[in-house]
Motif scaffolding. Structure first.
Motif, PDB file in Angstrom:
ATOM      1  N   SER A 180      28.166  32.013  40.232  1.00 54.98           N
ATOM      2  CA  SER A 180      28.865  33.236  39.831  1.00 54.98           C
ATOM      3  C   SER A 180      28.990  34.206  41.006  1.00 54.98           C
ATOM      4  O   SER A 180      29.823  35.116  40.981  1.00 54.98           O
ATOM      5  CB  SER A 180      28.135  33.919  38.671  1.00 54.98           C
ATOM      6  OG  SER A 180      26.853  34.378  39.072  1.00 54.98           O
ATOM      7  N   LEU A 181      28.175  34.015  42.018  1.00 47.18           N
ATOM      8  CA  LEU A 181      28.281  34.844  43.217  1.00 47.18           C
ATOM      9  C   LEU A 181      29.536  34.514  44.022  1.00 47.18           C
ATOM     10  O   LEU A 181      29.890  35.258  44.940  1.00 47.18           O
ATOM     11  CB  LEU A 181      27.036  34.677  44.099  1.00 47.18           C
ATOM     12  CG  LEU A 181      25.723  35.180  43.500  1.00 47.18           C
ATOM     13  CD1 LEU A 181      24.556  34.811  44.386  1.00 47.18           C
ATOM     14  CD2 LEU A 181      25.772  36.695  43.294  1.00 47.18           C
ATOM     15  N   TRP A 182      30.161  33.411  43.674  1.00 43.42           N
ATOM     16  CA  TRP A 182      31.420  33.045  44.339  1.00 43.42           C
ATOM     17  C   TRP A 182      32.615  33.229  43.405  1.00 43.42           C
ATOM     18  O   TRP A 182      33.664  32.658  43.622  1.00 43.42           O
ATOM     19  CB  TRP A 182      31.356  31.618  44.886  1.00 43.42           C
ATOM     20  CG  TRP A 182      30.786  31.598  46.268  1.00 43.42           C
ATOM     21  CD1 TRP A 182      31.471  31.637  47.446  1.00 43.42           C
ATOM     22  CD2 TRP A 182      29.403  31.555  46.632  1.00 43.42           C
ATOM     23  NE1 TRP A 182      30.612  31.639  48.513  1.00 43.42           N
ATOM     24  CE2 TRP A 182      29.329  31.587  48.044  1.00 43.42           C
ATOM     25  CE3 TRP A 182      28.208  31.521  45.903  1.00 43.42           C
ATOM     26  CZ2 TRP A 182      28.130  31.565  48.737  1.00 43.42           C
ATOM     27  CZ3 TRP A 182      27.010  31.500  46.598  1.00 43.42           C
ATOM     28  CH2 TRP A 182      26.973  31.519  47.996  1.00 43.42           C
ATOM     29  N   ASN A 183      32.441  34.073  42.362  1.00 42.71           N
ATOM     30  CA  ASN A 183      33.586  34.441  41.520  1.00 42.71           C
ATOM     31  C   ASN A 183      34.674  35.066  42.401  1.00 42.71           C
ATOM     32  O   ASN A 183      34.386  35.898  43.252  1.00 42.71           O
ATOM     33  CB  ASN A 183      33.177  35.472  40.457  1.00 42.71           C
ATOM     34  CG  ASN A 183      32.495  34.826  39.273  1.00 42.71           C
ATOM     35  OD1 ASN A 183      32.474  33.617  39.132  1.00 42.71           O
ATOM     36  ND2 ASN A 183      31.898  35.649  38.414  1.00 42.71           N
ATOM     37  N   GLY A 184      35.906  34.670  42.166  1.00 44.22           N
ATOM     38  CA  GLY A 184      37.004  35.245  42.931  1.00 44.22           C
ATOM     39  C   GLY A 184      37.019  34.821  44.387  1.00 44.22           C
ATOM     40  O   GLY A 184      37.637  35.499  45.220  1.00 44.22           O
ATOM     41  N   ALA A 185      36.350  33.695  44.711  1.00 45.25           N
ATOM     42  CA  ALA A 185      36.278  33.283  46.116  1.00 45.25           C
ATOM     43  C   ALA A 185      37.667  32.966  46.685  1.00 45.25           C
ATOM     44  O   ALA A 185      37.959  33.308  47.833  1.00 45.25           O
ATOM     45  CB  ALA A 185      35.362  32.065  46.262  1.00 45.25           C
ATOM     46  N   THR A 186      38.517  32.332  45.868  1.00 42.48           N
ATOM     47  CA  THR A 186      39.849  31.961  46.382  1.00 42.48           C
ATOM     48  C   THR A 186      40.665  33.180  46.778  1.00 42.48           C
ATOM     49  O   THR A 186      41.141  33.264  47.924  1.00 42.48           O
ATOM     50  CB  THR A 186      40.609  31.116  45.340  1.00 42.48           C
ATOM     51  OG1 THR A 186      39.878  29.914  45.092  1.00 42.48           O
ATOM     52  CG2 THR A 186      41.997  30.761  45.856  1.00 42.48           C
ATOM     53  N   PRO A 187      40.851  34.181  45.883  1.00 41.92           N
ATOM     54  CA  PRO A 187      41.605  35.360  46.331  1.00 41.92           C
ATOM     55  C   PRO A 187      40.875  36.162  47.398  1.00 41.92           C
ATOM     56  O   PRO A 187      41.513  36.839  48.203  1.00 41.92           O
ATOM     57  CB  PRO A 187      41.789  36.186  45.047  1.00 41.92           C
ATOM     58  CG  PRO A 187      40.724  35.728  44.134  1.00 41.92           C
ATOM     59  CD  PRO A 187      40.516  34.281  44.450  1.00 41.92           C
ATOM     60  N   THR A 188      39.536  36.096  47.410  1.00 41.29           N
ATOM     61  CA  THR A 188      38.795  36.790  48.464  1.00 41.29           C
ATOM     62  C   THR A 188      39.119  36.193  49.823  1.00 41.29           C
ATOM     63  O   THR A 188      39.357  36.905  50.800  1.00 41.29           O
ATOM     64  CB  THR A 188      37.278  36.712  48.206  1.00 41.29           C
ATOM     65  OG1 THR A 188      36.983  37.340  46.965  1.00 41.29           O
ATOM     66  CG2 THR A 188      36.500  37.400  49.318  1.00 41.29           C
ATOM     67  N   ILE A 189      39.135  34.854  49.878  1.00 41.94           N
ATOM     68  CA  ILE A 189      39.443  34.174  51.140  1.00 41.94           C
ATOM     69  C   ILE A 189      40.893  34.428  51.546  1.00 41.94           C
ATOM     70  O   ILE A 189      41.184  34.738  52.707  1.00 41.94           O
ATOM     71  CB  ILE A 189      39.160  32.659  51.017  1.00 41.94           C
ATOM     72  CG1 ILE A 189      37.647  32.418  50.882  1.00 41.94           C
ATOM     73  CG2 ILE A 189      39.718  31.904  52.217  1.00 41.94           C
ATOM     74  CD1 ILE A 189      37.278  30.994  50.536  1.00 41.94           C
ATOM     75  N   VAL A 190      41.802  34.335  50.569  1.00 40.34           N
ATOM     76  CA  VAL A 190      43.218  34.585  50.869  1.00 40.34           C
ATOM     77  C   VAL A 190      43.414  36.041  51.287  1.00 40.34           C
ATOM     78  O   VAL A 190      44.154  36.338  52.234  1.00 40.34           O
ATOM     79  CB  VAL A 190      44.102  34.251  49.652  1.00 40.34           C
ATOM     80  CG1 VAL A 190      45.555  34.624  49.926  1.00 40.34           C
ATOM     81  CG2 VAL A 190      44.009  32.765  49.321  1.00 40.34           C
ATOM     82  N   ARG A 191      42.738  36.957  50.576  1.00 38.50           N
ATOM     83  CA  ARG A 191      42.826  38.372  50.944  1.00 38.50           C
ATOM     84  C   ARG A 191      42.304  38.594  52.362  1.00 38.50           C
ATOM     85  O   ARG A 191      42.899  39.321  53.161  1.00 38.50           O
ATOM     86  CB  ARG A 191      42.005  39.211  49.949  1.00 38.50           C
ATOM     87  CG  ARG A 191      42.201  40.735  50.014  1.00 38.50           C
ATOM     88  CD  ARG A 191      41.475  41.423  51.166  1.00 38.50           C
ATOM     89  NE  ARG A 191      40.056  41.106  51.208  1.00 38.50           N
ATOM     90  CZ  ARG A 191      39.106  41.865  50.691  1.00 38.50           C
ATOM     91  NH1 ARG A 191      39.397  42.982  50.088  1.00 38.50           N
ATOM     92  NH2 ARG A 191      37.836  41.506  50.808  1.00 38.50           N
TER      93      ARG A 191
END
Length: 314
Positions: A180-191
């Protein structure tokens, strides 16, 4: 006959131990990022509150949100999540600027050896790579920061009242599992990739072009290039930042069915467009710009100045 003098005018960078020299960009990035974070934390907190407010609840200005926060919880609430913001800079900020500086130095060294110059595409690739690596490693600190900043939106009796960034990380992992600490990892990386493309690549290229076409002093050139980078980074990355914020705050925005509101990055994009319109992605541009531009200007200016002070101008 007088013997030829030995080359004593070594640059500052050649007098630094290789290991220390490799660490300097990361230490500089950490210090510059933390100073910038302390300066812009209130703006970032207001920005997050705005992004978590959907269109149906009415359009609120940054000033009205800030006034409401201060009236309700006191001035210090604007610094809610500061420990997570500093921890994020310690991890993400250090890595993104440190890696970019390291990549750029290697590109410049190779271009000197080959008798060429570093182009915009090479700088862009360095920014994208540095952003992706830093964002993946630093994603848990992003989740903790969003949760802490959004906690004040809950009714007082339902607040989680995280005592620190480490307390937030521990409780999030305990209740939702480590992943759960990597929730939103994809948009975080893209952002992060889009932000770094806008900030670091445009900063480096702008500084190069300003030096080439003007007689500005180094300080003015760096400040102008950092401002240009802040605008480019804000414009390119804002849609991804909004999606990242929504996904990382999902445990507080779930539906009555108990299922998360968004199943993933593309689902979040689609639902925002369908329910709030495409322009929702840019509705908070100025608060976001006022968070990105000062941070970009302060961090990049300080990092560039400290690197040149320690390693010599490049």
């Amino acid at each position: 006959m007088q013997e030829p003098k030995l080359e004593l005018e070594d640059s500052a960078s050649t007098r630094v131990n290789p290991f220390v020299k490799a660490c300097i960009p990361f230490a500089v990035a950490c210090g510059a990022g933390m100073v910038a974070t302390v300066c812009i934390q209130p703006i970032d907190t207001v920005k997050v509150r705005m992004q978590l407010t959907d269109q149906s609840s009415g359009k609120a200005s940054p000033w009205s949100i800030a006034r409401t926060m201060v009236r309700r919880d006191g001035p210090l609430c604007l610094y809610q999540g500061l420990s997570a913001g500093l921890l994020r800079q310690l991890v993400y900020g250090t890595l993104r600027l440190g890696l970019f500086s390291t990549f750029e130095q290697r590109l410049e060294r190779r271009s000197r050896e080959e008798g060429t110059s570093v182009g915009f595409l090479a700088r862009a690739a360095a920014g994208l790579g540095a952003g992706a690596l830093a964002a993946f490693i630093g994603n848990p600190t992003e989740v903790a920061l969003i949760r802490m900043q959004a906690d004040g939106m809950r009714p007082i009796q339902e607040r989680r009242n995280y005592s620190s960034a480490f307390n937030a990380l521990w409780r999030i992992a305990r209740h939702g599992g480590p992943l759960s600490l990597w929730n939103g990892a994809t948009p975080t990386i893209v952002r992060a990739m889009s932000t770094n493309f806008g900030q670091l690549a445009f900063f480096s290229e702008s500084k190069h072009q300003i030096q080439k076409h003007s007689q500005m002093s180094r300080q003015k050139r760096t400040a102008l290039a950092a401002f240009i980078a802040g605008f480019a980074g804000a414009f390119i990355s804002l849609p991804f930042d909004l999606v990242k914020t929504r996904l990382q705050n999902q445990s507080m925005a779930g539906s009555s069915s108990g299922l998360p509101m968004y199943s993933g990055t593309f689902d979040c994009f689609a639902k925002v467009v369908r329910k709030e319109g495409f322009l929702r992605f840019y509705r908070d541009f100025w608060p976001y710009f006022m968070r990105i531009a000062p941070h970009s200007t302060i961090a990049l200016f300080l990092a560039d100045w400290m690197n040149s002070l320690i390693l010599g101008p490049r």
